[in-house]
Design a protein around this motif. Structure first.
Motif, PDB file in Angstrom:
ATOM      1  N   GLN A  21       0.905  -0.986  -0.130  1.00 55.62           N
ATOM      2  CA  GLN A  21       0.278   0.156  -0.041  1.00 55.62           C
ATOM      3  C   GLN A  21       0.680   0.900   0.030  1.00 55.62           C
ATOM      4  N   GLY A  22       0.627   2.523  -1.014  1.00 52.46           N
ATOM      5  CA  GLY A  22       1.048   3.944  -0.569  1.00 52.46           C
ATOM      6  C   GLY A  22       0.818   3.971   0.381  1.00 52.46           C
ATOM      7  N   ASP A  23       0.978   4.397   1.652  1.00 50.78           N
ATOM      8  CA  ASP A  23       0.397   5.165   2.657  1.00 50.78           C
ATOM      9  C   ASP A  23       1.383   4.360   3.768  1.00 50.78           C
ATOM     10  N   GLU A  24       1.764   3.191   3.613  1.00 51.99           N
ATOM     11  CA  GLU A  24       2.922   2.370   4.684  1.00 51.99           C
ATOM     12  C   GLU A  24       4.018   2.737   4.366  1.00 51.99           C
ATOM     13  N   PRO A  25       4.742   3.957   4.830  1.00 48.73           N
ATOM     14  CA  PRO A  25       6.152   4.660   4.789  1.00 48.73           C
ATOM     15  C   PRO A  25       6.889   3.469   5.953  1.00 48.73           C
ATOM     16  N   LEU A  26       6.297   3.031   6.688  1.00 49.70           N
ATOM     17  CA  LEU A  26       7.222   2.409   7.609  1.00 49.70           C
ATOM     18  C   LEU A  26       7.171   0.442   7.795  1.00 49.70           C
ATOM     19  N   ILE A  27       6.674   0.265   6.293  1.00 49.16           N
ATOM     20  CA  ILE A  27       7.079  -1.600   5.979  1.00 49.16           C
ATOM     21  C   ILE A  27       7.826  -1.866   6.487  1.00 49.16           C
ATOM     22  N   GLU A  28       8.106  -3.430   6.821  1.00 49.56           N
ATOM     23  CA  GLU A  28       9.011  -3.918   7.248  1.00 49.56           C
ATOM     24  C   GLU A  28       9.657  -4.154   5.970  1.00 49.56           C
ATOM     25  N   PRO A  29      10.793  -4.337   5.373  1.00 51.97           N
ATOM     26  CA  PRO A  29      10.645  -5.206   4.042  1.00 51.97           C
ATOM     27  C   PRO A  29      11.027  -6.481   4.340  1.00 51.97           C
ATOM     28  N   SER A  30      11.430  -7.755   5.541  1.00 52.52           N
ATOM     29  CA  SER A  30      11.184  -7.995   5.806  1.00 52.52           C
ATOM     30  C   SER A  30       9.239  -9.131   5.605  1.00 52.52           C
ATOM     31  N   LEU A  31       8.479  -8.317   6.396  1.00 48.45           N
ATOM     32  CA  LEU A  31       7.297  -9.077   5.624  1.00 48.45           C
ATOM     33  C   LEU A  31       6.880  -8.793   4.699  1.00 48.45           C
ATOM     34  N   ILE A  32       7.292  -8.446   3.419  1.00 48.77           N
ATOM     35  CA  ILE A  32       7.568  -7.984   2.094  1.00 48.77           C
ATOM     36  C   ILE A  32       7.934  -9.415   1.412  1.00 48.77           C
ATOM     37  N   ASP A  33       9.065  -9.442   2.996  1.00 45.60           N
ATOM     38  CA  ASP A  33       9.787 -11.396   1.961  1.00 45.60           C
ATOM     39  C   ASP A  33       8.863 -12.155   2.242  1.00 45.60           C
ATOM     40  N   ALA A  34       8.213 -12.369   3.581  1.00 50.69           N
ATOM     41  CA  ALA A  34       7.893 -13.251   4.010  1.00 50.69           C
ATOM     42  C   ALA A  34       6.074 -13.148   2.563  1.00 50.69           C
ATOM     43  N   VAL A  35       5.282 -12.844   2.827  1.00 45.94           N
ATOM     44  CA  VAL A  35       4.255 -12.473   2.135  1.00 45.94           C
ATOM     45  C   VAL A  35       4.961 -13.343   0.418  1.00 45.94           C
ATOM     46  N   ALA A  36       5.595 -13.073   0.572  1.00 46.59           N
ATOM     47  CA  ALA A  36       6.124 -13.803  -1.144  1.00 46.59           C
ATOM     48  C   ALA A  36       6.616 -15.062  -0.303  1.00 46.59           C
ATOM     49  N   ALA A  37       7.429 -16.136  -0.264  1.00 45.43           N
ATOM     50  CA  ALA A  37       7.638 -16.414   0.712  1.00 45.43           C
ATOM     51  C   ALA A  37       6.796 -17.325   0.474  1.00 45.43           C
ATOM     52  N   GLU A  38       5.223 -16.881   1.129  1.00 38.53           N
ATOM     53  CA  GLU A  38       4.880 -17.230   1.936  1.00 38.53           C
ATOM     54  C   GLU A  38       3.215 -18.353   0.974  1.00 38.53           C
ATOM     55  N   LEU A  39       3.313 -17.400  -0.276  1.00 37.15           N
ATOM     56  CA  LEU A  39       2.331 -17.317  -1.677  1.00 37.15           C
ATOM     57  C   LEU A  39       3.372 -18.942  -2.201  1.00 37.15           C
ATOM     58  N   TRP A  40       4.727 -18.349  -2.247  1.00 39.17           N
ATOM     59  CA  TRP A  40       5.566 -19.870  -2.900  1.00 39.17           C
ATOM     60  C   TRP A  40       5.074 -21.261  -2.541  1.00 39.17           C
ATOM     61  N   ARG A  41       5.349 -20.927  -1.573  1.00 40.42           N
ATOM     62  CA  ARG A  41       5.400 -21.992  -0.380  1.00 40.42           C
ATOM     63  C   ARG A  41       4.049 -22.924  -0.315  1.00 40.42           C
ATOM     64  N   ARG A  42       2.833 -22.062  -0.719  1.00 39.47           N
ATOM     65  CA  ARG A  42       1.409 -22.639  -0.608  1.00 39.47           C
ATOM     66  C   ARG A  42       0.709 -21.995  -2.509  1.00 39.47           C
ATOM     67  N   ASP A  43       2.026 -23.280  -2.815  1.00 41.63           N
ATOM     68  CA  ASP A  43       1.342 -23.782  -3.979  1.00 41.63           C
ATOM     69  C   ASP A  43      -0.752 -23.904  -4.538  1.00 41.63           C
ATOM     70  N   ASP A  44      -1.422 -24.071  -3.249  1.00 38.51           N
ATOM     71  CA  ASP A  44      -3.476 -24.461  -2.541  1.00 38.51           C
ATOM     72  C   ASP A  44      -3.731 -23.165  -2.729  1.00 38.51           C
ATOM     73  N   CYS A  45      -2.633 -21.785  -2.841  1.00 36.75           N
ATOM     74  CA  CYS A  45      -3.348 -20.720  -2.178  1.00 36.75           C
ATOM     75  C   CYS A  45      -2.816 -19.446  -3.812  1.00 36.75           C
ATOM     76  N   VAL A  46      -4.295 -18.657  -3.598  1.00 37.90           N
ATOM     77  CA  VAL A  46      -3.905 -17.784  -5.046  1.00 37.90           C
ATOM     78  C   VAL A  46      -3.246 -16.467  -5.130  1.00 37.90           C
ATOM     79  N   MET A  47      -3.329 -16.475  -3.714  1.00 37.96           N
ATOM     80  CA  MET A  47      -3.014 -15.071  -2.465  1.00 37.96           C
ATOM     81  C   MET A  47      -2.200 -15.482  -1.610  1.00 37.96           C
ATOM     82  N   SER A  48      -1.043 -14.569  -0.911  1.00 38.39           N
ATOM     83  CA  SER A  48      -0.827 -14.460   0.966  1.00 38.39           C
ATOM     84  C   SER A  48      -1.252 -12.981   1.540  1.00 38.39           C
ATOM     85  N   THR A  49      -1.180 -13.024   2.347  1.00 37.48           N
ATOM     86  CA  THR A  49      -0.988 -11.626   3.335  1.00 37.48           C
ATOM     87  C   THR A  49      -0.584 -11.808   4.222  1.00 37.48           C
ATOM     88  N   ALA A  50      -0.852 -11.111   5.670  1.00 37.22           N
ATOM     89  CA  ALA A  50      -0.331 -11.402   7.075  1.00 37.22           C
ATOM     90  C   ALA A  50      -1.352 -11.049   7.556  1.00 37.22           C
TER      91      ALA A  50
END
Length: 200
Positions: free
Chosen positions: A105-134
């Motif tokens: 989201q464009g209004d999250e100037p304090l977002i943790e880069p590790s959270l971005i990585d974790a959400v991407a990794a979770e979708l990669w790990r879960r091929d039974d899901c069409v999207m991931s979130t936190a």
């Protein structure tokens, strides 16, 4: 189990719209001399993403990003949602259908880069899901009761079952006027965090 996906195999896309009703020109709001959307992109660039692109609805956003070395592209002004704007961005960037995208989201100037990585990794790990979130645990009753805090219920595998602005689980008649605030349920309820990964 799949091997871990290389961190650089996803793209961060940041939707940015000037016509915000609650805070006009929000993407360009000054945060210590730098526009908010640029601050968000700078944080996202610390993730493992191969690239980070702002999808803007106005040339002023593209120009502000360019001045700070952030890639941005101009999208149509008539998109009903940020997701629609990012769908156009995926097409403009020529992303493959199976390309992994993280919507920050464009209004999250304090977002943790590790959270971005974790959400991407979770979708990669879960091929039974069409999207991931936190989500994270809610640790106080006012947040649990606040309709501006979105809650999520997960199944045993960690798959989201449903989202609600109302407290979940909730006994409808359990809070009469004048009664003290109820204790938090156990296990702790979860607050949804508005970040999404999906395939283009």
């Amino acid at each position: 189990m799949s091997p871990p996906r290389p961190a650089a195999d996803f793209t961060v896309l940041i939707p940015a719209r000037l016509a915000s009703t609650r805070l006009p020109d929000k993407p360009l709001a000054d945060l210590a001399g730098v526009p908010m959307v640029v601050r968000v992109a700078q944080r996202a660039m610390h993730s493992g993403a191969a690239r980070c692109v702002v999808a803007a609805d106005d040339p002023r956003i593209v120009e502000a990003c360019s001045l700070h070395g952030v890639q941005a592209l101009l999208t149509r002004t008539d998109h009903p949602s940020g997701s629609d704007r990012l769908a156009e961005a995926c097409a403009l960037l020529g992303l493959a259908d199976d390309a992994l995208v993280v919507n920050v989201q464009g209004d999250e100037p304090l977002i943790e880069p590790s959270l971005i990585d974790a959400v991407a990794a979770e979708l990669w790990r879960r091929d039974d899901c069409v999207m991931s979130t936190a989500a994270h645990a809610i640790d106080n009753t006012p947040d649990f009761l606040n309709p501006n805090v979105v809650k999520v219920v997960l199944d045993r595998a960690g798959t989201a079952l449903y989202f609600s602005r109302a407290p979940i689980a909730w006994w409808r008649d359990g809070m009469a006027p004048g009664q003290p605030l109820p204790a938090l349920p156990s296990p702790a309820p979860l607050r949804h965090v508005g970040i999404y990964a999906y395939r283009a």
